[in-house]
Scaffold this motif. Structure first.
Motif, PDB file in Angstrom:
ATOM      1  N   ALA A  95     -74.081  86.242  66.972  1.00 37.78           N
ATOM      2  CA  ALA A  95     -73.884  85.580  65.676  1.00 37.78           C
ATOM      3  C   ALA A  95     -75.213  85.377  64.951  1.00 37.78           C
ATOM      4  N   SER A  96     -76.255  85.100  65.713  1.00 36.66           N
ATOM      5  CA  SER A  96     -77.572  84.916  65.084  1.00 36.66           C
ATOM      6  C   SER A  96     -78.073  86.213  64.451  1.00 36.66           C
ATOM      7  N   MET A  97     -77.553  87.324  64.936  1.00 32.01           N
ATOM      8  CA  MET A  97     -77.993  88.624  64.422  1.00 32.01           C
ATOM      9  C   MET A  97     -77.254  89.036  63.146  1.00 32.01           C
ATOM     10  N   LEU A  98     -76.357  88.177  62.685  1.00 34.48           N
ATOM     11  CA  LEU A  98     -75.763  88.405  61.364  1.00 34.48           C
ATOM     12  C   LEU A  98     -76.836  88.321  60.282  1.00 34.48           C
ATOM     13  N   GLU A  99     -77.945  87.680  60.621  1.00 38.92           N
ATOM     14  CA  GLU A  99     -79.057  87.535  59.673  1.00 38.92           C
ATOM     15  C   GLU A  99     -80.116  88.624  59.858  1.00 38.92           C
ATOM     16  N   ASP A 100     -79.821  89.604  60.686  1.00 40.82           N
ATOM     17  CA  ASP A 100     -80.806  90.656  60.950  1.00 40.82           C
ATOM     18  C   ASP A 100     -81.236  91.339  59.654  1.00 40.82           C
ATOM     19  N   ARG A 101     -82.494  91.717  59.618  1.00 39.95           N
ATOM     20  CA  ARG A 101     -83.053  92.331  58.406  1.00 39.95           C
ATOM     21  C   ARG A 101     -82.488  93.717  58.130  1.00 39.95           C
ATOM     22  N   ASN A 102     -81.906  94.325  59.161  1.00 37.03           N
ATOM     23  CA  ASN A 102     -81.340  95.664  58.990  1.00 37.03           C
ATOM     24  C   ASN A 102     -79.819  95.561  58.803  1.00 37.03           C
ATOM     25  N   PRO A 103     -79.271  96.100  57.710  1.00 32.87           N
ATOM     26  CA  PRO A 103     -77.822  95.982  57.454  1.00 32.87           C
ATOM     27  C   PRO A 103     -76.954  96.572  58.567  1.00 32.87           C
ATOM     28  N   SER A 104     -77.415  97.661  59.168  1.00 36.49           N
ATOM     29  CA  SER A 104     -76.628  98.294  60.236  1.00 36.49           C
ATOM     30  C   SER A 104     -76.497  97.374  61.446  1.00 36.49           C
ATOM     31  N   VAL A 105     -77.575  96.673  61.749  1.00 38.66           N
ATOM     32  CA  VAL A 105     -77.559  95.751  62.892  1.00 38.66           C
ATOM     33  C   VAL A 105     -76.646  94.566  62.586  1.00 38.66           C
ATOM     34  N   ALA A 106     -76.782  94.022  61.382  1.00 40.31           N
ATOM     35  CA  ALA A 106     -75.941  92.882  60.991  1.00 40.31           C
ATOM     36  C   ALA A 106     -74.462  93.280  60.992  1.00 40.31           C
TER      37      ALA A 106
END
Length: 509
Positions: A95-106
């Motif tokens: 859930a914390s990775m919803l803020e990832d800088r890369n759209p593919s990761v989010a």
């Protein structure tokens, strides 16, 4: 004392075993981590499936640093591995990775969360209620995929967000829900979506009409008609895609016709595609005229061909044939697909073209290929006459022989044998192809005779023909050809042996 020594050695022995096991476990973990982040998808999947054999907390602690890796791919692989752990800690991390800088990761994080809504629900709610637009957006993406109605209140709230991106995704999520008409949320959702048709953002309006298209309610057509007059072409396209299939054809045609003249090609494209999907046969005349317009975009013409194929009315055949023979690759390809349907439904019309000596040769041959593609066996009786017609072009007779080999099989073998003795290389080639398909052993000596032909094409066809037979049946002839004094024959035999992969068997002879 001896007993104490023995006990000491025994304890020391078990301690060594323990250390060895720990080393094996560590090596196993290192190995599994390498496989989790391997570039090969299958290796990664296998490694992820094997994680259940390890302690989830230990694996989590090992994976966590990879969530901060510089490579987006590595971070995505980490999400996939964390997802398989199925623990609160792993989903919190995802859930914390919803803020990832890369759209593919989010996006990958949102997809992982959507798979297990019961486990990830609290984290998604937290993201939806946060002030982080990116977290809200990807949480909405997860909710849309998961279709969990418990998020409905949050989704409704976010449909009024100041961010157009959030409003759009919230509206799409509302449209993805399925309600019973008796549920008050059904009418409330429709009402919200209707209001959004007036939104200042064109993509929000497009999302709203798409969402309304998913609901069955009284004023649906009125809303679609309203959206079809929107200034934005995206909204007009969305309105077209929202059309209900069960609407009466006359109403659909009345709605679609003005959009055939839309100023934006994408709207014309969507209108034409819908005319095909909804089988609007009363619009055929207009579709035919559009196909002839020289200024029309190729993509739209391709869509028209596709629509004509779906409606499949005989009156469209001349127009499709014209496009089929044109230089436009995109439209020609769609015409080919459409004509395949026509050939299946109306083989007699294609036979008529094939037999018409006044028609263009290429068109006639192409029609023969279509008839072969749809296995139109009903035309077989006519093919004999075409094949035997000495006044007919050889290319057409060739096609007739090939079709007979597909449709008639063994019945037509006498005819194929007859053509093998012809003087025309073109017809002999057709006979070789047919006899190869039929595996006619009686003519093997004559077929091998073509290996000495000066005609390269005939020789190659003979090689193909021979390769269709069982090796044991052709082996004596191959051996004989190898001993031939004619260099080109022995060379052809060697090529054949190599092609069949029988070098070892022949070398022992």
């Amino acid at each position: 004392m001896p007993g104490q020594k023995n006990l000491f050695f025994l304890l020391f022995f078990f301690f060594l075993i323990f250390l060895n096991q720990q080393e094996i476990v560590c090596q196993g973990k290192e190995s599994i981590l390498q496989e989790i982040f391997h570039s090969n998808h299958e290796i990664r999947e296998k490694a992820i499936h094997s994680l259940s054999a390890y302690d989830a907390k230990e694996i989590f602690s090992l994976l966590s640093p990879y969530c901060e890796d510089k490579s987006p791919d590595i971070r995505c692989y980490a999400i996939a591995a964390l997802d398989s752990l199925d623990t609160c800690e792993s989903y919190a991390k995802i859930a914390s990775m919803l803020e990832d800088r890369n759209p593919s990761v989010a996006y990958r994080a949102s997809q992982a969360l959507s798979k297990n809504i019961p486990r990830s629900k609290d984290y998604l709610l937290s993201a939806l209620k946060s002030n982080n637009i990116q977290s809200q957006y990807y949480a909405l993406v997860a909710v849309e995929k998961g279709k969990d109605i418990s998020f409905w209140d949050c989704v409704v709230f976010l449909s009024d967000s100041s961010s157009p991106q959030i409003r759009r995704q919230a509206i799409i999520t509302l449209g993805s829900y399925s309600w019973e008409k008796t549920d008050k949320r059904f009418s409330l959702s429709v009402g919200i979506l209707q209001k959004k048709l007036l939104d200042s953002d064109r993509l929000v309006r497009a999302s709203a009409i798409w969402g309304l298209g998913q609901y069955d309610y009284e004023d649906k057509i009125k809303n679609i008609q309203y959206a079809a007059r929107d200034d934005s072409w995206e909204v007009r396209c969305a309105a077209l895609n929202a059309l209900p299939k069960k609407e009466r054809e006359e109403n659909l045609c009345h709605f679609l016709l003005p959009l055939f003249h839309d100023s934006h090609w994408a709207v014309r494209y969507a209108a034409v595609k819908q005319a095909g999907k909804l089988s609007c046969s009363s619009l055929l005349e207009k579709l035919h005229l559009m196909l002839l317009e020289s200024q029309e975009k190729e993509k739209v013409k391709a869509a028209i061909c596709s629509a004509l194929g779906e409606i499949a009315h005989p009156s469209s055949l001349p127009f499709l044939l014209q496009v089929w023979q044109s230089s436009s690759f995109v439209a020609c390809q769609e015409a080919d697909y459409a004509l395949t349907t026509f050939a299946y439904l109306y083989p007699a019309q294609f036979l008529q073209i094939f037999r018409d000596k006044k028609r263009d040769l290429k068109l006639r041959c192409d029609c023969a290929l279509l008839l072969g593609r749809v296995k139109a066996k009903s035309i077989s009786p006519y093919l004999y006459g075409i094949a035997k017609d000495t006044q007919e072009k050889e290319e057409i007779r060739f096609q007739a022989i090939v079709l007979l080999s597909d449709f008639e099989g063994q019945k037509a073998i006498p005819l194929f044998r007859e053509f093998l003795a012809q003087t025309s290389p073109y017809l002999q080639e057709a006979a070789l192809l047919a006899l190869g398909k039929m595996q006619d052993e009686e003519k093997l000596p004559e077929i091998f005779g073509f290996l000495s032909s000066p005609n390269t094409r005939l020789k190659e066809t003979a090689l193909w023909c021979i390769s269709q037979f069982e090796f044991e049946k052709t082996k004596p002839f191959i051996l004989q050809a190898l001993k031939s004094k004619e260099a080109n024959v022995s060379k052809a035999a060697l090529l054949l042996i190599k092609h069949l992969g029988k070098e070892k068997e022949i070398s022992t002879e």
